[in-house]
Design a protein around this motif. Structure first.
Motif, PDB file in Angstrom:
ATOM      1  N   ASP A  40      -1.205  19.416   2.152  1.00 21.38           N
ATOM      2  CA  ASP A  40      -2.213  18.570   1.509  1.00 21.38           C
ATOM      3  C   ASP A  40      -1.620  17.823   0.314  1.00 21.38           C
ATOM      4  N   PHE A  41      -0.829  18.538  -0.489  1.00 21.43           N
ATOM      5  CA  PHE A  41      -0.185  17.902  -1.638  1.00 21.43           C
ATOM      6  C   PHE A  41       0.783  16.819  -1.172  1.00 21.43           C
ATOM      7  N   ARG A  42       1.592  17.125  -0.151  1.00 27.99           N
ATOM      8  CA  ARG A  42       2.551  16.159   0.398  1.00 27.99           C
ATOM      9  C   ARG A  42       1.817  14.898   0.884  1.00 27.99           C
ATOM     10  N   ASN A  43       0.718  15.099   1.613  1.00 27.89           N
ATOM     11  CA  ASN A  43      -0.047  13.966   2.131  1.00 27.89           C
ATOM     12  C   ASN A  43      -0.658  13.127   1.011  1.00 27.89           C
ATOM     13  N   ASN A  44      -1.182  13.793  -0.013  1.00 32.98           N
ATOM     14  CA  ASN A  44      -1.748  13.064  -1.158  1.00 32.98           C
ATOM     15  C   ASN A  44      -0.676  12.257  -1.882  1.00 32.98           C
ATOM     16  N   MET A  45       0.478  12.851  -2.065  1.00 32.25           N
ATOM     17  CA  MET A  45       1.582  12.149  -2.728  1.00 32.25           C
ATOM     18  C   MET A  45       2.055  10.969  -1.887  1.00 32.25           C
ATOM     19  N   LEU A  46       2.051  11.114  -0.555  1.00 33.43           N
ATOM     20  CA  LEU A  46       2.433  10.006   0.318  1.00 33.43           C
ATOM     21  C   LEU A  46       1.449   8.844   0.209  1.00 33.43           C
ATOM     22  N   VAL A  47       0.162   9.156   0.105  1.00 30.78           N
ATOM     23  CA  VAL A  47      -0.844   8.101  -0.050  1.00 30.78           C
ATOM     24  C   VAL A  47      -0.620   7.361  -1.369  1.00 30.78           C
ATOM     25  N   VAL A  48      -0.401   8.095  -2.443  1.00 31.90           N
ATOM     26  CA  VAL A  48      -0.187   7.478  -3.752  1.00 31.90           C
ATOM     27  C   VAL A  48       1.093   6.643  -3.738  1.00 31.90           C
ATOM     28  N   ALA A  49       2.179   7.191  -3.191  1.00 34.49           N
ATOM     29  CA  ALA A  49       3.451   6.462  -3.146  1.00 34.49           C
ATOM     30  C   ALA A  49       3.323   5.196  -2.303  1.00 34.49           C
ATOM     31  N   THR A  50       2.622   5.293  -1.184  1.00 34.11           N
ATOM     32  CA  THR A  50       2.433   4.126  -0.320  1.00 34.11           C
ATOM     33  C   THR A  50       1.615   3.048  -1.022  1.00 34.11           C
ATOM     34  N   LEU A  51       0.595   3.452  -1.749  1.00 40.65           N
ATOM     35  CA  LEU A  51      -0.210   2.497  -2.503  1.00 40.65           C
ATOM     36  C   LEU A  51       0.630   1.792  -3.563  1.00 40.65           C
ATOM     37  N   ILE A  52       1.440   2.543  -4.280  1.00 39.40           N
ATOM     38  CA  ILE A  52       2.291   1.951  -5.316  1.00 39.40           C
ATOM     39  C   ILE A  52       3.321   1.015  -4.689  1.00 39.40           C
ATOM     40  N   VAL A  53       3.906   1.414  -3.557  1.00 39.20           N
ATOM     41  CA  VAL A  53       4.862   0.537  -2.870  1.00 39.20           C
ATOM     42  C   VAL A  53       4.184  -0.769  -2.459  1.00 39.20           C
ATOM     43  N   ALA A  54       2.986  -0.673  -1.908  1.00 38.63           N
ATOM     44  CA  ALA A  54       2.281  -1.878  -1.453  1.00 38.63           C
ATOM     45  C   ALA A  54       1.972  -2.812  -2.624  1.00 38.63           C
ATOM     46  N   VAL A  55       1.494  -2.261  -3.718  1.00 40.66           N
ATOM     47  CA  VAL A  55       1.130  -3.090  -4.873  1.00 40.66           C
ATOM     48  C   VAL A  55       2.373  -3.714  -5.506  1.00 40.66           C
ATOM     49  N   THR A  56       3.415  -2.939  -5.707  1.00 44.24           N
ATOM     50  CA  THR A  56       4.615  -3.476  -6.347  1.00 44.24           C
ATOM     51  C   THR A  56       5.340  -4.468  -5.440  1.00 44.24           C
ATOM     52  N   PHE A  57       5.313  -4.239  -4.138  1.00 48.37           N
ATOM     53  CA  PHE A  57       5.900  -5.199  -3.210  1.00 48.37           C
ATOM     54  C   PHE A  57       5.158  -6.526  -3.297  1.00 48.37           C
ATOM     55  N   GLN A  58       3.829  -6.456  -3.289  1.00 49.91           N
ATOM     56  CA  GLN A  58       3.022  -7.671  -3.343  1.00 49.91           C
ATOM     57  C   GLN A  58       3.243  -8.437  -4.644  1.00 49.91           C
ATOM     58  N   THR A  59       3.295  -7.733  -5.762  1.00 47.83           N
ATOM     59  CA  THR A  59       3.523  -8.434  -7.031  1.00 47.83           C
ATOM     60  C   THR A  59       4.959  -8.923  -7.149  1.00 47.83           C
ATOM     61  N   GLY A  60       5.885  -8.278  -6.444  1.00 46.47           N
ATOM     62  CA  GLY A  60       7.269  -8.756  -6.454  1.00 46.47           C
ATOM     63  C   GLY A  60       7.439 -10.051  -5.690  1.00 46.47           C
ATOM     64  N   ILE A  61       6.718 -10.197  -4.565  1.00 46.98           N
ATOM     65  CA  ILE A  61       6.879 -11.415  -3.774  1.00 46.98           C
ATOM     66  C   ILE A  61       5.942 -12.538  -4.222  1.00 46.98           C
ATOM     67  N   THR A  62       4.871 -12.197  -4.940  1.00 45.39           N
ATOM     68  CA  THR A  62       3.983 -13.210  -5.532  1.00 45.39           C
ATOM     69  C   THR A  62       3.700 -12.801  -6.973  1.00 45.39           C
ATOM     70  N   PRO A  63       4.604 -13.136  -7.891  1.00 44.85           N
ATOM     71  CA  PRO A  63       4.446 -12.692  -9.281  1.00 44.85           C
ATOM     72  C   PRO A  63       3.203 -13.305  -9.930  1.00 44.85           C
ATOM     73  N   PRO A  64       2.750 -12.701 -11.015  1.00 42.86           N
ATOM     74  CA  PRO A  64       1.580 -13.233 -11.723  1.00 42.86           C
ATOM     75  C   PRO A  64       1.789 -14.698 -12.106  1.00 42.86           C
ATOM     76  N   GLY A  65       0.795 -15.505 -11.839  1.00 41.00           N
ATOM     77  CA  GLY A  65       0.892 -16.936 -12.122  1.00 41.00           C
ATOM     78  C   GLY A  65       1.376 -17.738 -10.935  1.00 41.00           C
ATOM     79  N   GLY A  66       1.949 -17.067  -9.946  1.00 39.61           N
ATOM     80  CA  GLY A  66       2.414 -17.766  -8.753  1.00 39.61           C
ATOM     81  C   GLY A  66       3.750 -18.445  -8.947  1.00 39.61           C
ATOM     82  N   ALA A  67       3.996 -19.462  -8.130  1.00 41.57           N
ATOM     83  CA  ALA A  67       5.258 -20.199  -8.165  1.00 41.57           C
ATOM     84  C   ALA A  67       4.966 -21.685  -8.340  1.00 41.57           C
ATOM     85  N   TRP A  68       5.937 -22.395  -8.913  1.00 42.34           N
ATOM     86  CA  TRP A  68       5.801 -23.836  -9.104  1.00 42.34           C
ATOM     87  C   TRP A  68       5.733 -24.524  -7.750  1.00 42.34           C
ATOM     88  N   GLN A  69       4.880 -25.519  -7.626  1.00 40.64           N
ATOM     89  CA  GLN A  69       4.730 -26.272  -6.387  1.00 40.64           C
ATOM     90  C   GLN A  69       5.573 -27.542  -6.372  1.00 40.64           C
TER      91      GLN A  69
END
Length: 178
Positions: A40-69
Protein backbone atom coordinates in the motif's frame (compact mmCIF):
# COMPACT_ATOMS: atom_id res chain seq x y z
CA UNK A 1 14.95 -27.01 -7.66
CA UNK A 2 14.21 -23.32 -7.04
CA UNK A 3 15.63 -23.58 -3.51
CA UNK A 4 18.88 -25.07 -4.84
CA UNK A 5 19.16 -22.28 -7.39
CA UNK A 6 18.73 -19.65 -4.66
CA UNK A 7 21.24 -21.40 -2.41
CA UNK A 8 23.81 -21.44 -5.22
CA UNK A 9 23.29 -17.73 -5.90
CA UNK A 10 23.89 -16.84 -2.25
CA UNK A 11 26.98 -18.97 -1.67
CA UNK A 12 29.76 -17.14 0.20
CA UNK A 13 33.45 -17.77 -0.40
CA UNK A 14 36.30 -17.43 2.09
CA UNK A 15 36.62 -13.66 1.49
CA UNK A 16 32.98 -13.19 2.55
CA UNK A 17 31.87 -12.16 -0.96
CA UNK A 18 29.11 -13.74 -2.98
CA UNK A 19 29.96 -15.76 -6.05
CA UNK A 20 27.04 -14.31 -8.04
CA UNK A 21 29.11 -11.26 -9.00
CA UNK A 22 29.50 -7.61 -8.24
CA UNK A 23 26.50 -6.55 -10.31
CA UNK A 24 23.96 -8.22 -7.99
CA UNK A 25 25.68 -6.81 -4.90
CA UNK A 26 25.56 -3.29 -6.32
CA UNK A 27 21.86 -3.66 -7.21
CA UNK A 28 21.03 -5.02 -3.75
CA UNK A 29 23.03 -2.23 -2.14
CA UNK A 30 21.34 0.51 -4.21
CA UNK A 31 17.79 -0.82 -3.76
CA UNK A 32 18.03 -2.16 -0.20
CA UNK A 33 15.55 0.36 1.25
CA UNK A 34 12.72 -0.81 -1.01
CA UNK A 35 12.85 -4.54 -0.24
CA UNK A 36 10.57 -4.51 2.81
CA UNK A 37 8.09 -1.81 1.78
CA UNK A 38 4.39 -2.44 2.35
CA UNK A 39 2.49 -2.72 -0.96
CA UNK A 40 0.00 0.00 0.00
CA UNK A 41 2.82 2.39 0.87
CA UNK A 42 4.67 1.51 -2.37
CA UNK A 43 1.51 2.12 -4.42
CA UNK A 44 0.81 5.45 -2.69
CA UNK A 45 4.38 6.60 -3.29
CA UNK A 46 4.10 5.58 -6.96
CA UNK A 47 0.95 7.68 -7.35
CA UNK A 48 2.64 10.70 -5.77
CA UNK A 49 5.84 10.25 -7.83
CA UNK A 50 3.83 9.85 -11.04
CA UNK A 51 1.85 13.00 -10.29
CA UNK A 52 5.03 14.98 -9.65
CA UNK A 53 6.63 13.62 -12.85
CA UNK A 54 3.56 14.60 -14.87
CA UNK A 55 3.40 18.13 -13.45
CA UNK A 56 7.13 18.83 -13.74
CA UNK A 57 7.26 17.39 -17.26
CA UNK A 58 4.38 19.61 -18.32
CA UNK A 59 5.91 22.75 -16.81
CA UNK A 60 9.27 21.85 -18.35
CA UNK A 61 7.88 21.65 -21.88
CA UNK A 62 5.51 24.64 -21.45
CA UNK A 63 7.13 27.00 -18.93
CA UNK A 64 5.10 29.68 -17.15
CA UNK A 65 4.28 32.50 -19.54
CA UNK A 66 4.64 30.26 -22.58
CA UNK A 67 6.97 30.88 -25.50
CA UNK A 68 7.49 33.83 -27.83
CA UNK A 69 5.46 33.59 -31.04
CA UNK A 70 7.61 36.00 -33.04
CA UNK A 71 11.22 37.09 -33.31
CA UNK A 72 12.21 40.63 -32.34
CA UNK A 73 15.67 41.92 -33.24
CA UNK A 74 17.66 44.50 -31.31
CA UNK A 75 17.96 45.30 -27.63
CA UNK A 76 15.35 43.55 -25.53
CA UNK A 77 14.76 41.23 -28.48
CA UNK A 78 13.65 37.64 -28.38
CA UNK A 79 13.50 34.60 -30.59
CA UNK A 80 10.36 32.73 -31.55
CA UNK A 81 9.94 29.45 -29.68
CA UNK A 82 12.01 30.51 -26.66
CA UNK A 83 10.51 30.78 -23.17
CA UNK A 84 9.14 34.21 -22.25
CA UNK A 85 10.23 33.66 -18.63
CA UNK A 86 13.84 33.43 -19.88
CA UNK A 87 13.89 37.23 -20.19
CA UNK A 88 14.08 37.20 -16.37
CA UNK A 89 17.45 35.50 -16.02
CA UNK A 90 17.57 34.52 -12.35
CA UNK A 91 13.91 33.43 -11.99
CA UNK A 92 14.15 31.34 -15.17
CA UNK A 93 17.33 29.59 -14.08
CA UNK A 94 15.89 28.96 -10.61
CA UNK A 95 12.66 27.62 -12.11
CA UNK A 96 14.56 25.35 -14.46
CA UNK A 97 16.85 23.98 -11.74
CA UNK A 98 14.07 23.33 -9.22
CA UNK A 99 11.72 21.84 -11.82
CA UNK A 100 14.49 19.55 -13.10
CA UNK A 101 15.35 18.49 -9.54
CA UNK A 102 11.73 17.55 -8.82
CA UNK A 103 11.44 15.75 -12.17
CA UNK A 104 14.65 13.79 -11.65
CA UNK A 105 13.90 12.89 -8.03
CA UNK A 106 10.43 11.62 -8.96
CA UNK A 107 11.63 9.56 -11.91
CA UNK A 108 14.30 8.00 -9.71
CA UNK A 109 11.68 7.23 -7.05
CA UNK A 110 9.45 5.57 -9.62
CA UNK A 111 12.29 3.41 -10.93
CA UNK A 112 13.44 2.41 -7.44
CA UNK A 113 9.91 1.48 -6.35
CA UNK A 114 9.27 -0.55 -9.50
CA UNK A 115 12.58 -2.40 -9.50
CA UNK A 116 12.11 -6.19 -9.70
CA UNK A 117 8.46 -5.79 -10.70
CA UNK A 118 6.89 -7.11 -13.89
CA UNK A 119 7.46 -5.00 -17.00
CA UNK A 120 10.29 -3.04 -15.32
CA UNK A 121 12.32 -2.94 -18.52
CA UNK A 122 9.41 -1.40 -20.41
CA UNK A 123 8.92 1.22 -17.69
CA UNK A 124 12.66 1.95 -17.76
CA UNK A 125 12.67 2.48 -21.54
CA UNK A 126 9.56 4.68 -21.34
CA UNK A 127 11.07 6.72 -18.50
CA UNK A 128 14.37 7.21 -20.32
CA UNK A 129 12.45 8.30 -23.43
CA UNK A 130 10.45 10.77 -21.34
CA UNK A 131 13.66 12.14 -19.80
CA UNK A 132 15.15 12.59 -23.28
CA UNK A 133 11.98 14.42 -24.36
CA UNK A 134 12.18 16.67 -21.29
CA UNK A 135 15.83 17.50 -21.96
CA UNK A 136 15.10 18.24 -25.62
CA UNK A 137 12.20 20.53 -24.73
CA UNK A 138 14.17 22.42 -22.09
CA UNK A 139 17.09 22.76 -24.48
CA UNK A 140 14.90 24.13 -27.29
CA UNK A 141 12.97 26.58 -25.05
CA UNK A 142 16.06 28.02 -23.37
CA UNK A 143 18.02 30.92 -24.85
CA UNK A 144 21.44 29.79 -26.01
CA UNK A 145 23.54 32.31 -24.11
CA UNK A 146 21.60 32.46 -20.87
CA UNK A 147 20.90 29.10 -19.26
CA UNK A 148 23.47 27.57 -16.98
CA UNK A 149 23.12 23.98 -18.13
CA UNK A 150 25.78 22.79 -15.72
CA UNK A 151 23.40 23.70 -12.88
CA UNK A 152 20.50 21.98 -14.58
CA UNK A 153 22.66 18.87 -15.09
CA UNK A 154 23.68 18.93 -11.44
CA UNK A 155 20.01 19.17 -10.46
CA UNK A 156 19.22 16.18 -12.69
CA UNK A 157 22.05 14.09 -11.22
CA UNK A 158 21.55 15.14 -7.60
CA UNK A 159 18.99 12.41 -6.69
CA UNK A 160 21.32 9.67 -7.93
CA UNK A 161 24.35 11.14 -6.17
CA UNK A 162 22.28 11.62 -3.02
CA UNK A 163 21.17 7.97 -3.11
CA UNK A 164 24.75 6.82 -3.69
CA UNK A 165 26.07 8.85 -0.75
CA UNK A 166 23.20 7.78 1.50
CA UNK A 167 23.67 4.08 0.77
CA UNK A 168 27.44 4.36 1.18
CA UNK A 169 27.05 6.12 4.53
CA UNK A 170 24.53 3.49 5.72
CA UNK A 171 26.83 0.67 4.67
CA UNK A 172 29.76 2.22 6.53
CA UNK A 173 27.69 2.68 9.68
CA UNK A 174 26.35 -0.87 9.58
CA UNK A 175 29.83 -2.34 9.01
CA UNK A 176 31.27 -0.38 11.96
CA UNK A 177 28.48 -1.43 14.30
CA UNK A 178 28.92 -5.11 13.41
Amino acid sequence: MEINKMANNNRVDSNNTTTSGNCNRIKNWFFQDTIDLDNDFRNNMLVVATLIVAVTFQTGITPPGGAWQDTKEGSGGHEAGRAILASLHFPFNLFLILNTLAFSMSTQLMLVLLYHKKLYFEVLVATLSMVATYVTAVWSLSPDKDVKFRYVCMAALFPYLWRFCYQTFRSLLSSRSS
